[in-house]
Design a protein around this motif. Structure first.
Motif, short mmCIF file in Angstrom:
data_model
loop_
_atom_site.label_atom_id
_atom_site.label_comp_id
_atom_site.label_asym_id
_atom_site.label_seq_id
_atom_site.Cartn_x
_atom_site.Cartn_y
_atom_site.Cartn_z
N ILE A 172 0.89 -1.02 0.01
CA ILE A 172 -0.04 0.03 -0.08
C ILE A 172 0.90 1.26 -0.12
N MET A 173 1.86 1.25 0.81
CA MET A 173 2.76 2.57 1.16
C MET A 173 3.47 2.64 -0.18
N LYS A 174 3.90 1.67 -0.74
CA LYS A 174 5.18 1.74 -2.01
C LYS A 174 4.28 2.16 -3.15
N VAL A 175 3.07 1.46 -3.37
CA VAL A 175 2.02 2.19 -4.34
C VAL A 175 1.91 3.76 -4.24
N LEU A 176 1.38 3.80 -3.35
CA LEU A 176 0.95 5.29 -2.58
C LEU A 176 1.85 6.08 -2.93
N LYS A 177 3.39 5.81 -2.43
CA LYS A 177 4.36 6.69 -2.60
C LYS A 177 4.64 7.25 -4.01
N TYR A 178 4.47 6.42 -4.87
CA TYR A 178 4.88 6.58 -6.38
C TYR A 178 3.75 7.31 -6.89
N GLN A 179 2.67 6.77 -6.65
CA GLN A 179 1.35 7.31 -7.44
C GLN A 179 1.19 8.75 -7.11
N ALA A 180 1.17 8.94 -5.73
CA ALA A 180 1.00 10.42 -5.27
C ALA A 180 1.92 11.20 -5.77
N ARG A 181 3.17 10.71 -5.96
CA ARG A 181 4.13 11.57 -6.54
C ARG A 181 3.72 12.16 -7.97
N ASP A 182 3.21 11.09 -8.84
CA ASP A 182 2.56 11.17 -10.19
C ASP A 182 1.58 12.23 -10.06
N ALA A 183 0.48 12.02 -9.31
CA ALA A 183 -0.74 12.77 -9.28
C ALA A 183 -0.37 14.30 -8.63
N VAL A 184 0.42 14.36 -7.85
CA VAL A 184 0.68 15.63 -7.24
C VAL A 184 1.54 16.66 -8.22
N ARG A 185 1.91 16.10 -9.25
CA ARG A 185 2.66 16.87 -10.27
C ARG A 185 1.66 17.30 -11.58
N SER A 186 0.63 16.77 -11.32
CA SER A 186 -0.53 16.88 -12.49
C SER A 186 -0.79 18.17 -12.77
N ARG A 187 -0.80 19.02 -13.92
CA ARG A 187 -1.18 20.30 -13.95
C ARG A 187 -2.65 20.43 -13.56
N TRP A 188 -3.55 19.60 -13.63
CA TRP A 188 -4.90 19.78 -13.22
C TRP A 188 -5.09 19.89 -11.80
N LEU A 189 -4.26 19.20 -11.21
CA LEU A 189 -4.33 19.23 -9.61
C LEU A 189 -3.78 20.70 -9.24
N ILE A 190 -2.56 21.16 -9.84
CA ILE A 190 -2.08 22.35 -9.41
C ILE A 190 -3.41 23.44 -9.69
N ALA A 191 -3.86 23.38 -10.91
CA ALA A 191 -4.86 24.23 -11.26
C ALA A 191 -5.97 24.36 -10.06
N TYR A 192 -6.19 23.16 -9.67
CA TYR A 192 -7.41 22.94 -8.44
C TYR A 192 -6.75 23.63 -7.19
N ALA A 193 -5.55 23.63 -6.87
CA ALA A 193 -5.15 24.21 -5.68
C ALA A 193 -5.22 25.82 -5.91
N ILE A 194 -4.89 26.29 -7.20
CA ILE A 194 -4.81 27.61 -7.66
C ILE A 194 -6.36 28.19 -7.66
N PHE A 195 -7.09 27.38 -7.91
CA PHE A 195 -8.67 27.91 -7.89
C PHE A 195 -9.22 28.13 -6.57
N PHE A 196 -8.75 27.27 -5.59
CA PHE A 196 -9.27 27.45 -4.46
C PHE A 196 -8.59 28.54 -3.66
N ALA A 197 -7.35 28.87 -4.11
CA ALA A 197 -6.62 29.87 -3.48
C ALA A 197 -7.35 31.12 -4.07
N LEU A 198 -7.61 31.24 -5.15
CA LEU A 198 -8.11 32.44 -5.79
C LEU A 198 -9.43 32.66 -5.23
#
Lengths: 262, 244
Positions: free
Chosen positions: A4-30
């Motif tokens: 669980i931890m191993k898969v989580l570690k790498y998948q989260a690393r991929d997802a957190v770099r996704s442009r969509w997720l960054i846009a999501y954070a910026i949307f909330f911040a704005l």
């Protein structure tokens, strides 16, 4: 470290770099920053944010979640070709999707408050808001993961995801109001409570209502709930119902995933 | 005769109304390269995925060194798999993907970085996978399959998308592994390539293993001198048989 931890570690690393997720954070911040500037009062800004969180968090969690997992199909096959068991792999995939979404939501909502120098009272209610955002993310990524492993066809899967969101966000309240209007001659308090438990967004809404005390704008079901459970019992029931809403789709998803053919 | 590494008996899989595999019997001999050939939709990929446990067969047995593998997980540490499509999480780098496989497989395996060196992947591995070309991703894919020096290599269309030089490097690697006593299952649409690599052939047709034996045997019974011709003859006969 288990799978669980191993898969989580790498998948989260991929997802957190996704442009969509960054846009999501910026949307909330704005949005948060804008509300803070225009209202000039952190608590008023948070009341407006309640609606935004209840509406947007489930939508992004379920849509981003399904799309992300459909795109990860070959990655999942690569994982399962390793000496891993499927139950833990599923857990890793679910958490690896959920944690980045939670992170972006929390960062997007809290950074503007920190910048505007909110006081202790404002932080108290902000924590309630963040909790609602986190729990709704957990619920809707659980549903997204279930949909993505259950439906082979990605268009159908995405359609199902949007339908679930529409149903729980828009259609459901209409349905509840309709039932209450038609059966207004009968005592419906308990029926209303049951109907509310059947919708995680309603549960989160009532949870926030209890924290913000007041605001009849939050729907009829919420008003009834407040009257019945102002205290500890109410919180306990909310926690139990939300736990169910996370664990049921996860348990179902694990079952499907264990039997799935890739 | 080498001993059987994988023994498949009576393997069946149905997708809806379609019998993708029906009672497949197949032996993969240790230390040999077996080519899985057959027309599209004959069940080659489903067969491979059953061995990997990606697909759950409806009936039958798969034994690895005499031990049942269906429903198991640990046996996959002995297998290196190169899937047909190399699509990876686009925001990870190749190096991170490799680190993940190391984490998942745990310590113990002897690392074989020969392909990373031969393909000169060092620099490409530091970039996010989304910026790599399809060919480079396929090289990463190949390097990952060989990385843990597995006893059994399962390669699904390994040279698809590779340029002639890279394809030669990969084929040399497969032959070197065979020389080192490794077992290989390989599918390809390029028969000349399989002729270069394989000693054994399993010819799949409509979900059945219509022929399993050595390459020479297949050529003899079809009276052909190349694998391509031999398979073509088998397909014509097979279709005739199916139509009759």
């Amino acid at each position: 470290m288990n799978t669980i931890m191993k898969v989580l570690k790498y998948q989260a690393r991929d997802a957190v770099r996704s442009r969509w997720l960054i846009a999501y954070a910026i949307f909330f911040a704005l949005v948060t920053d804008g509300l803070l500037r225009f209202s000039g009062d952190p608590v008023k800004a948070q009341l407006s944010l309640v609606s935004v969180v209840l509406f947007v968090v489930p939508l992004i969690a379920i849509v981003f979640g399904t799309v992300y997992l459909y795109n990860a199909r070959e990655f999942i096959e690569l994982l399962l070709a390793q000496p891993v068991n499927r139950r833990q792999t599923y857990g890793g995939l679910y958490l690896g999707l959920t944690l980045p979404l939670v992170l972006e939501c929390v960062v997007g909502l809290s950074v503007p408050f920190a910048l505007h120098g909110a006081d202790a009272a404002a932080w108290g209610t902000l924590i309630a808001l963040l909790t609602a955002g986190i729990v709704l993310t957990c619920v809707f990524t659980a549903i997204a993961t279930l949909i993505a492993v259950r439906c082979e066809d990605r268009l159908r899967g995405l359609g199902t995801a949007i339908a679930v969101w529409l149903l729980l966000t828009v259609v459901y309240d209409g349905f509840v109001l309709f039932v209450l209007a038609v059966l207004s001659d009968y005592p419906l308090e308990h029926a209303t409570l049951v109907m509310m438990m059947a919708n995680p967004i309603d549960i989160a809404r009532v949870g926030l209502l209890l924290r913000f005390d007041g605001a009849a704008m939050m729907g009829y079901t919420g008003a009834v709930f407040l009257k019945f459970f102002g205290g500890t019992v109410g919180i306990a029931i909310i926690v139990a119902a939300l736990t169910f809403w996370v664990s049921a789709p996860v348990a179902l998803g694990v079952r499907v995933f264990q039997r799935k053919d890739f | 005769m080498n001993k059987a590494m994988i023994q498949i008996t009576d393997l069946s899989k149905r997708f809806g109304a379609l019998d993708v595999l029906s009672s497949v019997d197949l032996v993969v001999r240790s230390g040999r390269v077996i080519a899985i050939v057959g027309p599209n939709g004959a069940g080659k990929t489903t067969l491979i995925k059953s061995v990997l446990g990606l697909t759950r067969p409806d009936a039958g047995h798969i034994l690895l060194d005499g031990v049942n593998v269906i429903g198991g997980d640990a046996y996959r540490s002995r297998i290196g798999y190169m899937p047909q499509i190399a699509r990876f999480p686009e925001n990870l780098t190749g190096a991170e993907l490799i680190a993940m496989l190391k984490d998942l497989r745990g310590p113990g395996a002897q690392l074989d970085t020969e392909l990373i060196d031969c393909f000169a992947l060092e620099e490409a591995l530091q970039k996010p996978l989304r910026v790599l070309s399809g060919g480079t991703r396929q090289k990463v894919n190949a390097a990952m399959a060989f990385l843990f020096s597995p006893e059994l290599l399962i390669l699904d269309e390994p040279t698809a998308g590779l340029d002639p030089l890279s394809s030669s490097i990969l084929k040399d690697k497969i032959l070197a592994e065979r020389g080192a006593g490794k077992t290989v299952m390989v599918t390809s649409h390029i028969m000349n390539e399989l002729e270069e690599l394989a000693e054994d052939v399993a010819f799949m047709l409509e979900g059945r293993a219509a022929f399993v034996g050595t390459l020479d045997e297949l050529k003899r019974i079809t009276s052909q001198i190349t694998l391509e011709r031999a398979v073509a003859t088998m397909m014509t006969r097979g279709w005739v048989k199916a139509a009759a």
